[in-house]
Design an enzyme around this catalytic site. Structure first.
Site, PDB file in Angstrom:
ATOM      1  N   ARG A 407      -0.532   3.725  -5.509  1.00  0.00           N
ATOM      2  CA  ARG A 407      -1.635   3.641  -6.470  1.00  0.00           C
ATOM      3  C   ARG A 407      -2.563   4.818  -6.193  1.00  0.00           C
ATOM      4  O   ARG A 407      -2.809   5.178  -5.053  1.00  0.00           O
ATOM      5  CB  ARG A 407      -2.440   2.344  -6.310  1.00  0.00           C
ATOM      6  N   HIS A 467       6.431   1.256  -0.973  1.00  0.00           N
ATOM      7  CA  HIS A 467       5.070   0.807  -0.705  1.00  0.00           C
ATOM      8  C   HIS A 467       4.446   1.539   0.482  1.00  0.00           C
ATOM      9  O   HIS A 467       3.248   1.447   0.713  1.00  0.00           O
ATOM     10  CB  HIS A 467       5.078  -0.712  -0.448  1.00  0.00           C
ATOM     11  N   TYR A 500     -11.970  -0.292   0.540  1.00  0.00           N
ATOM     12  CA  TYR A 500     -10.929  -0.938   1.334  1.00  0.00           C
ATOM     13  C   TYR A 500     -11.017  -0.475   2.784  1.00  0.00           C
ATOM     14  O   TYR A 500     -11.121   0.722   3.056  1.00  0.00           O
ATOM     15  CB  TYR A 500      -9.539  -0.572   0.808  1.00  0.00           C
ATOM     16  N   HIS A 624      -7.907  -4.489   4.826  1.00  0.00           N
ATOM     17  CA  HIS A 624      -6.620  -4.112   4.233  1.00  0.00           C
ATOM     18  C   HIS A 624      -5.639  -3.521   5.237  1.00  0.00           C
ATOM     19  O   HIS A 624      -4.458  -3.360   4.940  1.00  0.00           O
ATOM     20  CB  HIS A 624      -6.891  -3.096   3.108  1.00  0.00           C
TER      21      HIS A 624
END
Length: 725
Positions: A407, A467, A500, A624
């Protein structure tokens, strides 16, 4: 629903990975059958913790409103993904038992009961506590009836000039079938009577999503005294302009949540982007799974909506207005420092500061001297990771840049750096995960922009999401190629990096560079790597590597040697890892789990998990980072990376953990755990029954220490110059 706006990344999985995972876990018959907590109810417990922050009178008022908005946004995603998945399994006959062995229909009923309870509690907090407190602080959410004639005249002008032209009333009659109701949109149901025929008719009016949810009543008022009216209420009081000649009998607000999951069969498509774009178009027309209506809606209108949308009574949520408290995000932007957390400016790590006065920072020189462990957002992403990539793009000695992008923000300087590097002739590889949930369209756009600039864009391996958070720079120094690497726990997103909490390692270690080179070759080509020296990589090695280290701790405890396991992550559901932790606990290994979201493990159960403690910390920043720490008989093995302990992370994603070796870094993470589990630190603790209890006040009623505030203060006070070595 993009990654820039969801302030609390929920970590929700799309498909039910437990059913399709290639890893087959052989159940341990020596452990009790009821040893897991239900993952769906555990997620709802996480969102309840978010709600408790909205209820906390010690937090700044607009931050409380922000947590109420986060709760609403999180719950929307939960319905669109997890509840939708449960319903799909039931309807398609794939209703195999959940992770705790229960029938999906039963779990769906439990979810409904808890979700109804939480939504009612959420609405009550807003109406009874936050709404009056906002008014006392000078931020009024007014009703039409409270406005004087001058205000109404101003609102009528705003309506006629800025709102009326974009409204589209849709009649429902034999010539006009019931219209499509888009997911998460606010809508007005309107009942009218024809003044000529006396016949009653129904119409639907969508509240435009591109307009502000709260309309400022008087722009001349100071920021200390601001009044707003909800957009839907302003529209509702001008329905006569939209239905001239009709008598307005009644109107109500409603909202539909749809199944917005996306599935692409990668084995059956030749062009992944084209297939995904078609699926994104289909997403808009997923079946309804929740209908929210105002509690004053009449039975006739409700019956029509239930019938036309084909929802069950269980899926109807009757709530006081206003619906969709996610709209509070608009109010949170109000510039009232007295109602927000104190401003925090991230610092530049001392190791990245130039050694000489007035010199320009040189990331490569700093990283060449020593590994640098970054802790965002306390330490700046812009002056570390972003500066690393921007310097690499501009440096004539850099030959290649390779990076994963899961992202990123819409105006990403990271992407611009990759484009600049490619346009200057460098070899640039970007592995873009275009299937990142709710960011698919953004990532498709960036992928095409990168390709046009000459970047080699790849989309990972079939059937696996990429990821991991990796960047590799290859630089020529004195005729020798040198690797500079970044391995992180969070996305390469400058915006969320300010919200985050994440860790990242910048290193010039040659072994890490070689590991990343092999991993990128595997992701972009056909190589299948069997071994990495400093990395644990999913899906082939990560679970096995973690289980091996847990078993080592278990053996050490049985032998009377030092042992201990400390893990920080977003969610833990994987049965194999949970059972290994149970066995370690009963062998005498102290186990600390710092879990933000879902926890399928029961801690503190005699004979099963008596040595396991579970804590959760929520606050100003989204916790996170993922840390995996093993005592290893005095020779600690500590990893950071992108993976949670869930099936999708271990079996259906490319994930990477890197082992830290610097004793200072190991000590700092150990100290971080010490503080998180200190009885003087504000946190939630989990018991064996799955109940989370908040401990935020001392016996004398004083607030316990906020871990994030303490870290923010301590890191900001560190010397800005000098080096450890």
């Amino acid at each position: 629903m993009d990654g820039e706006n969801i302030l609390l990344d929920t970590g929700l999985g799309s498909d039910f990975d437990d059913d399709f995972a290639p890893f087959v876990y052989e159940n341990d018959p020596s452990l009790p059958a009821d040893r897991y907590l239900d993952r769906e109810l555990s997620w709802l417990a996480f969102n309840q913790r978010v709600l408790e922050l909205g209820e906390d009178p010690d937090l700044p008022l607009l931050e409380r409103a922000n947590f109420l908005a986060i709760f609403a946004s999180n719950l929307d995603e939960f319905f669109m993904v997890r509840v939708a998945g449960l319903k799909r399994r039931i309807l398609t006959g794939l209703a195999v038992p959940t992770n705790v062995g229960r029938a999906p229909l039963d779990v769906l009923a439990d979810i409904s009961d808890k979700a109804h309870e939480l939504q009612a509690r959420h609405a009550a907090v807003y109406r009874e506590v936050v709404f009056p407190a906002l008014e006392e602080s000078g931020i009024t959410i007014a009703s039409w009836s409270s406005l004087d004639e001058g205000d109404r005249a101003q609102m009528r002008e705003i309506f006629s000039q800025q709102i009326f032209p974009v409204l589209m009333p849709l009649a429902v009659d034999p010539a006009h079938p019931f219209p499509y109701i888009s997911g998460l949109s606010l809508n007005l149901s309107v009942r009218v009577r024809n003044s000529r025929t006396g016949k009653e008719q129904f119409a639907r009016l969508k509240v435009p999503q591109m307009l502000p949810r709260f309309v400022r009543i008087d722009q001349r008022e100071s920021v200390e005294q601001m009044r707003f009216i909800p957009l839907e209420e302003l529209i509702a009081n001008h329905l006569g302009d939209l239905f001239p000649g009709m008598e307005i009998l009644d109107h109500h607000v409603f909202r539909v949540t749809r199944n917005e999951d996306v599935e692409v069969d990668e084995d059956e498509t030749e062009n992944l982007i084209q297939a995904l774009e078609k699926e994104l178009l289909r997403r808009r027309f997923g079946p309804p799974i929740r209908l929210e209506v105002t509690d004053d809606m009449d039975p006739v209108t409700l019956g029509l909506l239930v019938r036309e949308l084909d929802v069950t009574e269980q899926e109807v949520y009757r709530l006081p207005s206003p619906l969709d408290l996610g709209g509070l995000f608009d109010l949170v932007k109000i510039d009232r420092p007295d109602l927000h957390y104190p401003n925090h400016v991230p610092t530049t790590p001392a190791q990245l500061m130039p050694r000489e006065p007035n010199a320009q920072p040189d990331v490569f020189a700093s990283v060449a001297r020593q590994d640098i462990l970054l802790h965002h957002p306390y330490e700046s992403f812009a002056t570390s990771v972003q500066a690393f990539l921007e310097q690499a793009a501009a440096d004539p000695h850099v030959l290649a840049i390779k990076q994963t992008l899961y992202r990123t923000s819409g105006d990403s300087p990271i992407v611009e750096a990759l484009i600049d590097a490619a346009e200057s002739g460098k070899q640039v590889l970007a592995l873009v995960e275009i299937k990142a949930r709710f960011d698919e369209q953004n990532n498709i756009s960036w992928a095409r922009k990168l390709e046009k600039a000459g970047v080699h864009v790849v989309y990972g391996l079939v059937g696996l999401k990429t990821h991991c958070k990796l960047a590799l720079v290859v630089r020529q120094e004195k005729g020798v190629l040198k690797h500079y690497s970044h391995i992180g726990t969070g996305n390469y997103n400058p915006k969320t990096s300010r919200l985050y909490e994440d860790l990242g390692l910048l290193t010039a270690d040659d072994q890490v560079g070689k590991d990343l080179t092999r991993l990128f070759n595997e992701l972009s080509g056909y190589a299948i790597e069997k071994k990495f020296k400093r990395l644990l990589v999913a899906p082939l090695h990560l679970r096995k590597g973690l289980l091996k280290r847990i078993e080592t701790e278990t053996a050490n405890a049985k032998a009377g040697l030092p042992s201990g396991i400390r893990i920080k992550l977003n969610s833990i559901v994987d049965e194999a890892v949970i059972d290994a932790l149970y066995r370690a606990s009963e062998a005498g290994v102290p186990v600390d789990l710092w879990v933000r979201g879902i926890c399928g493990l029961r801690p503190g159960e005699p004979g099963l998990s008596s040595n396991i403690r579970v804590r959760s910390i929520l606050g100003r920043y989204l916790e996170h980072s993922r840390i995996f720490s093993f005592a290893n008989n005095g020779d600690p093995q500590v990893f950071i990376g992108s993976a949670d302990l869930m099936h999708r992370n271990l079996d259906r994603r490319i994930e990477a953990l890197v082992r830290l070796t610097d004793p200072v870094h190991l000590g700092s993470l150990d100290a971080l755990f010490d503080r998180a589990f200190d009885e003087g630190t504000s946190a939630w603790s989990l018991d064996a029954e799955g109940v989370w209890t908040r401990h935020h006040l001392s016996d004398s009623g004083q607030p316990l220490e906020d871990l994030q505030n303490r870290l923010m203060h301590e890191i900001s006070q560190r010397p800005r110059t000098g080096h450890r070595r």
